[in-house]
Design a protein around this motif. Structure first.
Motif, mmCIF file in Angstrom:
data_model
loop_
_atom_site.group_PDB
_atom_site.id
_atom_site.type_symbol
_atom_site.label_atom_id
_atom_site.label_comp_id
_atom_site.label_asym_id
_atom_site.label_seq_id
_atom_site.Cartn_x
_atom_site.Cartn_y
_atom_site.Cartn_z
ATOM 1 N N ALA A 63 53.735 29.735 44.397
ATOM 2 C CA ALA A 63 53.542 30.982 43.860
ATOM 3 C C ALA A 63 53.829 30.703 42.054
ATOM 4 O O ALA A 63 55.318 29.985 41.785
ATOM 5 C CB ALA A 63 55.246 30.846 44.442
ATOM 6 N N ASP A 64 52.827 31.068 41.254
ATOM 7 C CA ASP A 64 53.697 30.719 40.198
ATOM 8 C C ASP A 64 53.658 32.695 38.950
ATOM 9 O O ASP A 64 53.191 33.482 40.159
ATOM 10 C CB ASP A 64 52.415 30.112 38.940
ATOM 11 N N ALA A 65 53.182 31.893 38.025
ATOM 12 C CA ALA A 65 53.189 33.679 36.845
ATOM 13 C C ALA A 65 52.073 34.246 37.111
ATOM 14 O O ALA A 65 52.469 35.773 37.151
ATOM 15 C CB ALA A 65 53.431 33.200 35.068
ATOM 16 N N ARG A 66 51.180 33.988 37.871
ATOM 17 C CA ARG A 66 50.322 35.044 38.134
ATOM 18 C C ARG A 66 50.273 36.060 39.286
ATOM 19 O O ARG A 66 49.866 37.332 38.946
ATOM 20 C CB ARG A 66 48.693 34.008 38.946
ATOM 21 N N LEU A 67 51.264 35.687 39.698
ATOM 22 C CA LEU A 67 51.898 36.631 41.173
ATOM 23 C C LEU A 67 52.707 38.002 40.139
ATOM 24 O O LEU A 67 52.546 38.628 40.747
ATOM 25 C CB LEU A 67 52.272 35.574 42.517
ATOM 26 N N VAL A 68 54.027 36.893 39.421
ATOM 27 C CA VAL A 68 54.002 38.528 38.285
ATOM 28 C C VAL A 68 52.976 39.169 38.024
ATOM 29 O O VAL A 68 53.618 40.126 37.814
ATOM 30 C CB VAL A 68 54.735 37.188 37.570
ATOM 31 N N GLY A 69 51.764 38.236 37.756
ATOM 32 C CA GLY A 69 51.633 39.793 37.094
ATOM 33 C C GLY A 69 50.480 40.656 38.128
ATOM 34 O O GLY A 69 50.184 41.804 38.332
ATOM 35 N N VAL A 70 50.241 40.105 39.142
ATOM 36 C CA VAL A 70 49.737 41.214 40.618
ATOM 37 C C VAL A 70 50.619 41.954 40.693
ATOM 38 O O VAL A 70 50.678 43.292 40.718
ATOM 39 C CB VAL A 70 49.109 39.950 41.514
ATOM 40 N N GLY A 71 51.909 41.389 40.763
ATOM 41 C CA GLY A 71 53.086 42.409 40.960
ATOM 42 C C GLY A 71 53.194 43.557 39.461
ATOM 43 O O GLY A 71 53.289 44.805 39.794
ATOM 44 N N VAL A 72 53.134 43.735 38.776
ATOM 45 C CA VAL A 72 53.616 44.214 37.426
ATOM 46 C C VAL A 72 52.114 44.988 37.851
ATOM 47 O O VAL A 72 52.106 46.353 37.449
ATOM 48 C CB VAL A 72 53.290 43.684 36.640
ATOM 49 N N ALA A 73 50.974 44.624 38.229
ATOM 50 C CA ALA A 73 49.492 45.461 38.130
ATOM 51 C C ALA A 73 49.731 45.871 39.367
ATOM 52 O O ALA A 73 49.516 47.753 39.107
ATOM 53 C CB ALA A 73 48.307 44.493 38.154
ATOM 54 N N ALA A 74 50.639 46.122 40.086
ATOM 55 C CA ALA A 74 50.924 46.607 41.220
ATOM 56 C C ALA A 74 51.113 48.039 41.297
ATOM 57 O O ALA A 74 51.790 48.832 41.648
ATOM 58 C CB ALA A 74 50.988 46.099 42.602
ATOM 59 N N LEU A 75 53.102 47.402 41.072
ATOM 60 C CA LEU A 75 53.530 48.943 40.131
ATOM 61 C C LEU A 75 52.892 48.643 38.974
ATOM 62 O O LEU A 75 53.686 50.540 39.160
ATOM 63 C CB LEU A 75 55.441 47.740 39.157
ATOM 64 N N ALA A 76 52.086 49.117 38.211
ATOM 65 C CA ALA A 76 51.593 50.175 37.354
ATOM 66 C C ALA A 76 50.967 50.934 38.149
ATOM 67 O O ALA A 76 50.744 51.751 37.170
ATOM 68 C CB ALA A 76 51.087 49.386 36.190
ATOM 69 N N ALA A 78 50.532 52.014 41.096
ATOM 70 C CA ALA A 78 51.513 53.025 41.972
ATOM 71 C C ALA A 78 52.011 53.836 40.955
ATOM 72 O O ALA A 78 52.635 54.847 41.286
ATOM 73 C CB ALA A 78 52.635 52.049 42.196
ATOM 74 N N LEU A 79 52.333 53.457 39.778
ATOM 75 C CA LEU A 79 52.597 54.554 38.717
ATOM 76 C C LEU A 79 51.937 55.144 38.116
ATOM 77 O O LEU A 79 51.629 55.916 37.465
ATOM 78 C CB LEU A 79 53.561 54.208 37.672
ATOM 79 N N ARG A 80 50.545 55.174 38.561
ATOM 80 C CA ARG A 80 48.721 56.010 38.413
ATOM 81 C C ARG A 80 48.826 55.700 36.585
ATOM 82 O O ARG A 80 48.656 56.550 36.528
ATOM 83 C CB ARG A 80 49.677 57.331 38.681
ATOM 84 N N ALA A 81 49.561 54.142 36.154
ATOM 85 C CA ALA A 81 48.773 54.315 34.488
ATOM 86 C C ALA A 81 47.543 53.938 34.644
ATOM 87 O O ALA A 81 46.913 53.888 35.204
ATOM 88 C CB ALA A 81 49.601 52.418 34.104
ATOM 89 N N PRO A 82 46.384 54.571 32.986
ATOM 90 C CA PRO A 82 45.629 53.825 33.275
ATOM 91 C C PRO A 82 44.768 52.252 34.107
ATOM 92 O O PRO A 82 45.591 51.651 33.222
ATOM 93 C CB PRO A 82 45.244 54.299 32.234
ATOM 94 N N PHE A 83 43.579 51.832 33.784
ATOM 95 C CA PHE A 83 43.641 51.043 34.477
ATOM 96 C C PHE A 83 43.124 50.233 33.125
ATOM 97 O O PHE A 83 43.905 48.581 33.795
ATOM 98 C CB PHE A 83 42.046 50.611 34.511
ATOM 99 N N LEU A 84 43.045 50.123 32.409
ATOM 100 C CA LEU A 84 43.512 49.441 30.503
ATOM 101 C C LEU A 84 44.541 48.946 30.428
ATOM 102 O O LEU A 84 45.022 47.471 29.980
ATOM 103 C CB LEU A 84 42.700 50.029 29.176
#
Length: 104
Positions: A63-76, A78-84
């Motif tokens: 469990a390291d910083a990569r999981l934080v990135g995955v969580g932020v990506a999942a949240l983004a 869910a909020l329907r942010a553009p892929f980029l």
């Protein structure tokens, strides 16, 4: 078993699986259950790849910083942010956590 024997056996198995896919009768593929399953398969495979890359290091779970990135990506997502934007937010959050904590 030598390395080349294993490589040739894997190649033969891959070819046989691809050939079997072409030999399946088309009427089998038209069944509603098969269509639903085949529509969900790419999503499941992509999710499995993401989890393996984000939560493993060689042969152990981490469990390291990569999981934080995955969580932020999942949240983004869910909020329907553009892929980029999703990719940039995930990369920035992972880099930020690594820079601030030295974690991962």
């Amino acid at each position: 078993m030598s390395t080349w024997t294993a490589v040739l056996a894997a190649a033969a198995l891959a070819y046989a699986l691809k050939l079997a896919g072409h030999l399946v009768p088309p009427r089998w593929l038209e069944h509603p259950r098969v269509r639903r399953g085949s529509a969900l398969l790419p999503t499941a495979l992509l999710a499995a790849l993401v989890v393996v890359q984000a939560a493993s290091d060689g042969d152990r779970l981490v469990a390291d910083a990569r999981l934080v990135g995955v969580g932020v990506a999942a949240l983004a997502l869910a909020l329907r942010a553009p892929f980029l934007v999703v990719v940039l937010l995930a990369a920035a959050s992972t880099a930020g956590v690594r820079a601030l904590t030295g974690w991962g």
